[in-house]
Design an enzyme around this catalytic site. Structure first.
Site, PDB file in Angstrom:
ATOM      1  N   ASP A 114     -23.709 -55.306  22.961  1.00 25.64           N
ATOM      2  CA  ASP A 114     -23.040 -55.203  21.450  1.00 25.64           C
ATOM      3  C   ASP A 114     -23.621 -56.234  21.247  1.00 25.64           C
ATOM      4  O   ASP A 114     -24.617 -57.246  21.421  1.00 25.64           O
ATOM      5  CB  ASP A 114     -21.486 -56.242  21.744  1.00 25.64           C
ATOM      6  CG  ASP A 114     -20.001 -55.011  22.235  1.00 25.64           C
ATOM      7  OD1 ASP A 114     -20.765 -53.797  22.308  1.00 25.64           O
ATOM      8  OD2 ASP A 114     -19.607 -55.459  22.870  1.00 25.64           O
TER       9      ASP A 114
HETATM   10  N1  URA Z   1     -18.866 -54.723  27.131  1.00 33.26           N
HETATM   11  C1  URA Z   1     -18.701 -55.562  26.244  1.00 33.26           C
HETATM   12  O1  URA Z   1     -18.166 -55.929  25.927  1.00 33.26           O
HETATM   13  N2  URA Z   1     -19.897 -55.060  25.324  1.00 33.26           N
HETATM   14  C2  URA Z   1     -20.765 -55.628  25.917  1.00 33.26           C
HETATM   15  O2  URA Z   1     -21.718 -56.024  24.877  1.00 33.26           O
HETATM   16  C3  URA Z   1     -20.906 -55.364  27.403  1.00 33.26           C
HETATM   17  C4  URA Z   1     -19.994 -54.841  27.761  1.00 33.26           C
END
Ligand code: URA
Length: 247
Positions: A114
């Protein structure tokens, strides 16, 4: 590691690596600006081996060739950059040399983090490697350090390990995951899947909220302590082997 052809015409290879059109490469070669083992290659239709060593042998305008196709790298993804080729704002591809945006095959992220997650991100132009890492059958583990808004309840590790947690809007339970507590409001979580916002949604399912998320390991490959946020480094064969090592 790579499925790249064993040998390729120089003009085609350099054009695919973003150095210019084939005509421009031919002009560069005629001007003596492309050298192989120190000797100018006037004829750009010469076939050259597509292998990592070519970067030491071939120079373009006096500079070592970029890594040829079959490249794989690790990036310390900083917060605030997006794993996308085309979204607005800062992108992970902006952290790589600009010429690489024109490469064919394209360099892509192996899975995604993310925008507000930091840590170890793998990138490659090798479709075979990408699929080997993200394939659910490979069960490559990803470890995250999680900071939480509220103290842990105490049953999270057992719930995650059970392998029957159902996330909102999904029809298949999560595979078992391993959580170790670091403090009342932080933990390490290792998962083998890559569902959308998975870690944040797992803690949301436990009534908590993730305030910071950082990935520090993929398979047996650790994010090196000396790789600063925003910096990247090519993967060695040992690094690639470590991804598939369970430890
Ligand atoms: N899980 C999440 O919620 N975000 C990420 O970036 C990676 C795994």
């Amino acid at each position: 590691m790579s499925k790249a052809p064993a040998a390729m015409r120089l003009d085609r290879l350099l054009a695919n690596m973003g150095y210019g059109s084939r005509r421009e490469i031919q002009q560069l070669a005629r001007a003596g600006q492309v050298t192989l083992d120190g000797v100018a290659v006037a004829d750009a239709d010469l076939r050259v081996p597509v292998a990592p060593e070519l970067s030491q042998r071939l120079r373009v305008q006096g500079r070592p060739l970029d890594p040829p196709p079959g490249l794989a790298l690790m990036l310390h993804k900083p917060l605030g950059v997006t794993c996308s080729h085309k979204e607005a704002g800062a992108l992970v591809y902006d952290l790589l040399p600009s010429r690489w945006r024109r490469r064919e095959p394209a360099v892509s992220t192996i899975g995604r983090l993310d925008k507000d997650t930091s840590g170890l991100l793998l990138m490659t132009d090798d479709g075979g490697l990408l699929h080997r890492v993200i394939s659910p059958r490979a069960h490559v583990a990803k470890r995250y350090r999680v900071d939480l808004d509220r103290p842990l309840r105490g049953d999270e590790a057992a719930v995650f390990a059970a392998g029957d947690l159902m996330l909102d809007g999904e029809d298949k339970p999560l595979s078992p995951a391993v959580m170790t507590t670091l403090s009342p409001t932080s933990a390490l979580l290792t998962i083998t899947e890559g569902r959308y916002h998975q870690v944040r949604r797992m803690f949301a399912a436990m009534g908590n909220h993730v305030t910071a998320l950082h990935r520090d390991r993929i398979g047996g490959l650790d994010l090196p302590g000396d790789l600063e946020p925003g910096a990247w480094r090519l993967l060695s064969e040992a690094d690639v082997a470590a991804i598939f090592r369970a430890d």
